[in-house]
Motif scaffolding. Sequence first.
Motif, PDB file in Angstrom:
ATOM      1  N   ILE A   1     -59.767  30.949 -20.463  1.00 30.99           N
ATOM      2  CA  ILE A   1     -60.701  31.062 -19.347  1.00 30.99           C
ATOM      3  C   ILE A   1     -60.642  29.741 -18.609  1.00 30.99           C
ATOM      4  O   ILE A   1     -61.072  28.713 -19.132  1.00 30.99           O
ATOM      5  N   VAL A   2     -60.091  29.784 -17.401  1.00 26.99           N
ATOM      6  CA  VAL A   2     -59.801  28.543 -16.677  1.00 26.99           C
ATOM      7  C   VAL A   2     -60.422  28.614 -15.284  1.00 26.99           C
ATOM      8  O   VAL A   2     -61.058  29.595 -14.907  1.00 26.99           O
ATOM      9  N   ASP A   3     -60.216  27.555 -14.499  1.00 29.46           N
ATOM     10  CA  ASP A   3     -60.775  27.504 -13.151  1.00 29.46           C
ATOM     11  C   ASP A   3     -60.370  28.737 -12.360  1.00 29.46           C
ATOM     12  O   ASP A   3     -59.225  29.197 -12.424  1.00 29.46           O
ATOM     13  N   GLY A   4     -61.314  29.261 -11.585  1.00 30.59           N
ATOM     14  CA  GLY A   4     -61.054  30.439 -10.783  1.00 30.59           C
ATOM     15  C   GLY A   4     -60.051  30.179  -9.678  1.00 30.59           C
ATOM     16  O   GLY A   4     -59.786  29.039  -9.293  1.00 30.59           O
ATOM     17  N   ILE A   5     -59.481  31.274  -9.146  1.00 28.94           N
ATOM     18  CA  ILE A   5     -58.526  31.173  -8.046  1.00 28.94           C
ATOM     19  C   ILE A   5     -59.135  31.724  -6.760  1.00 28.94           C
ATOM     20  O   ILE A   5     -58.449  31.898  -5.757  1.00 28.94           O
ATOM     21  N   SER A   6     -60.445  31.998  -6.791  1.00 30.16           N
ATOM     22  CA  SER A   6     -61.140  32.456  -5.604  1.00 30.16           C
ATOM     23  C   SER A   6     -61.567  31.255  -4.767  1.00 30.16           C
ATOM     24  O   SER A   6     -61.327  30.104  -5.125  1.00 30.16           O
ATOM     25  N   ALA A   7     -62.215  31.546  -3.637  1.00 34.23           N
ATOM     26  CA  ALA A   7     -62.698  30.504  -2.736  1.00 34.23           C
ATOM     27  C   ALA A   7     -63.857  31.080  -1.935  1.00 34.23           C
ATOM     28  O   ALA A   7     -64.038  32.298  -1.881  1.00 34.23           O
ATOM     29  N   PRO A   8     -64.667  30.231  -1.311  1.00 32.18           N
ATOM     30  CA  PRO A   8     -65.826  30.728  -0.566  1.00 32.18           C
ATOM     31  C   PRO A   8     -65.450  31.791   0.467  1.00 32.18           C
ATOM     32  O   PRO A   8     -64.527  31.606   1.263  1.00 32.18           O
ATOM     33  N   GLY A   9     -66.163  32.914   0.415  1.00 30.55           N
ATOM     34  CA  GLY A   9     -65.963  33.972   1.391  1.00 30.55           C
ATOM     35  C   GLY A   9     -64.921  35.000   1.040  1.00 30.55           C
ATOM     36  O   GLY A   9     -64.790  36.014   1.739  1.00 30.55           O
ATOM     37  N   LEU A  10     -64.154  34.795  -0.026  1.00 34.82           N
ATOM     38  CA  LEU A  10     -63.164  35.802  -0.418  1.00 34.82           C
ATOM     39  C   LEU A  10     -63.873  37.018  -1.011  1.00 34.82           C
ATOM     40  O   LEU A  10     -64.950  36.907  -1.596  1.00 34.82           O
ATOM     41  N   SER A  11     -63.238  38.179  -0.865  1.00 34.09           N
ATOM     42  CA  SER A  11     -63.914  39.408  -1.261  1.00 34.09           C
ATOM     43  C   SER A  11     -62.923  40.453  -1.753  1.00 34.09           C
ATOM     44  O   SER A  11     -61.698  40.296  -1.631  1.00 34.09           O
ATOM     45  N   LEU A  12     -63.471  41.528  -2.283  1.00 34.16           N
ATOM     46  CA  LEU A  12     -62.705  42.723  -2.616  1.00 34.16           C
ATOM     47  C   LEU A  12     -63.554  43.923  -2.222  1.00 34.16           C
ATOM     48  O   LEU A  12     -64.783  43.836  -2.167  1.00 34.16           O
ATOM     49  N   THR A  13     -62.898  45.046  -1.948  1.00 30.98           N
ATOM     50  CA  THR A  13     -63.603  46.255  -1.548  1.00 30.98           C
ATOM     51  C   THR A  13     -63.194  47.423  -2.444  1.00 30.98           C
ATOM     52  O   THR A  13     -61.998  47.647  -2.667  1.00 30.98           O
ATOM     53  N   LEU A  14     -64.201  48.136  -2.937  1.00 29.74           N
ATOM     54  CA  LEU A  14     -64.011  49.281  -3.825  1.00 29.74           C
ATOM     55  C   LEU A  14     -64.436  50.558  -3.124  1.00 29.74           C
ATOM     56  O   LEU A  14     -65.481  50.594  -2.472  1.00 29.74           O
ATOM     57  N   LEU A  15     -63.657  51.615  -3.295  1.00 27.14           N
ATOM     58  CA  LEU A  15     -63.999  52.940  -2.789  1.00 27.14           C
ATOM     59  C   LEU A  15     -64.479  53.807  -3.945  1.00 27.14           C
ATOM     60  O   LEU A  15     -63.789  53.922  -4.968  1.00 27.14           O
ATOM     61  N   ALA A  16     -65.647  54.421  -3.806  1.00 29.17           N
ATOM     62  CA  ALA A  16     -66.158  55.331  -4.831  1.00 29.17           C
ATOM     63  C   ALA A  16     -65.430  56.667  -4.721  1.00 29.17           C
ATOM     64  O   ALA A  16     -65.524  57.358  -3.701  1.00 29.17           O
ATOM     65  N   GLU A  17     -64.708  57.040  -5.765  1.00 30.96           N
ATOM     66  CA  GLU A  17     -63.989  58.309  -5.788  1.00 30.96           C
ATOM     67  C   GLU A  17     -64.919  59.473  -6.121  1.00 30.96           C
ATOM     68  O   GLU A  17     -64.588  60.629  -5.856  1.00 30.96           O
TER      69      GLU A  17
END
Length: 205
Positions: free
Chosen positions: A156-172
């Motif tokens: 478990i190491v430093d994240g690779i994200s950054a402020p404002g990054l996102s992901l979007t999920l579609l409900a099937e």
Amino acid sequence: MSSSTEIHRETVPPRAPWSRVLEAGQTLTIVDLDGNQAVDFLAYDAHETSRAYSAQATLQEQGSIFLTTGSVLRDNESDPLLTVLSDDVGRHDTLGGACSKESNTLRYGHHTWNQHACAENFLRELSRYGLGKRDHVPNVNWFMNVPVDPDGALGIVDGISAPGLSLTLLAEKDTLVLVSNCPQINNPCNGFDPSRAEMVVHAGV
């Protein structure tokens, strides 16, 4: 992020839980507002909660241990619950699990016993839907960086994200989703400083 009608937007404070039933066709965008925040996540068929997110079925079907654009989160019958429509980060963890008082004590010492943990957040939210410990399944960790060494060891190491990054999920299908905006302060998954996440629901794609 979706261009359809926005129907809900909420900022989840550091360490806090959140949940909602997504109707089939709705999308959920999760935003790492401040960067380097792990967002633990569970999903259930809203009408048959015994049909829960299954890491085993999901990973077997896609042939990868990481989630990213195009990944389908499947239930324990291998039916789709959610599809990752877009992802700014590139990969998300499926193996690290949720922190708990027990795991914190084992990993970091007995002085951590009183620290709040994701397992508590999940149990709190599950109880709102008549669910409990036996319904708590292995979870996804959005934005969390858990590399796997050739010998199978996890880090478990430093994240690779950054402020404002996102992901979007579609409900099937109609899907109950639960979030623990991870309170962990003993490893770098949150940069040792838990921060905010934002949940944005749209009526469609």
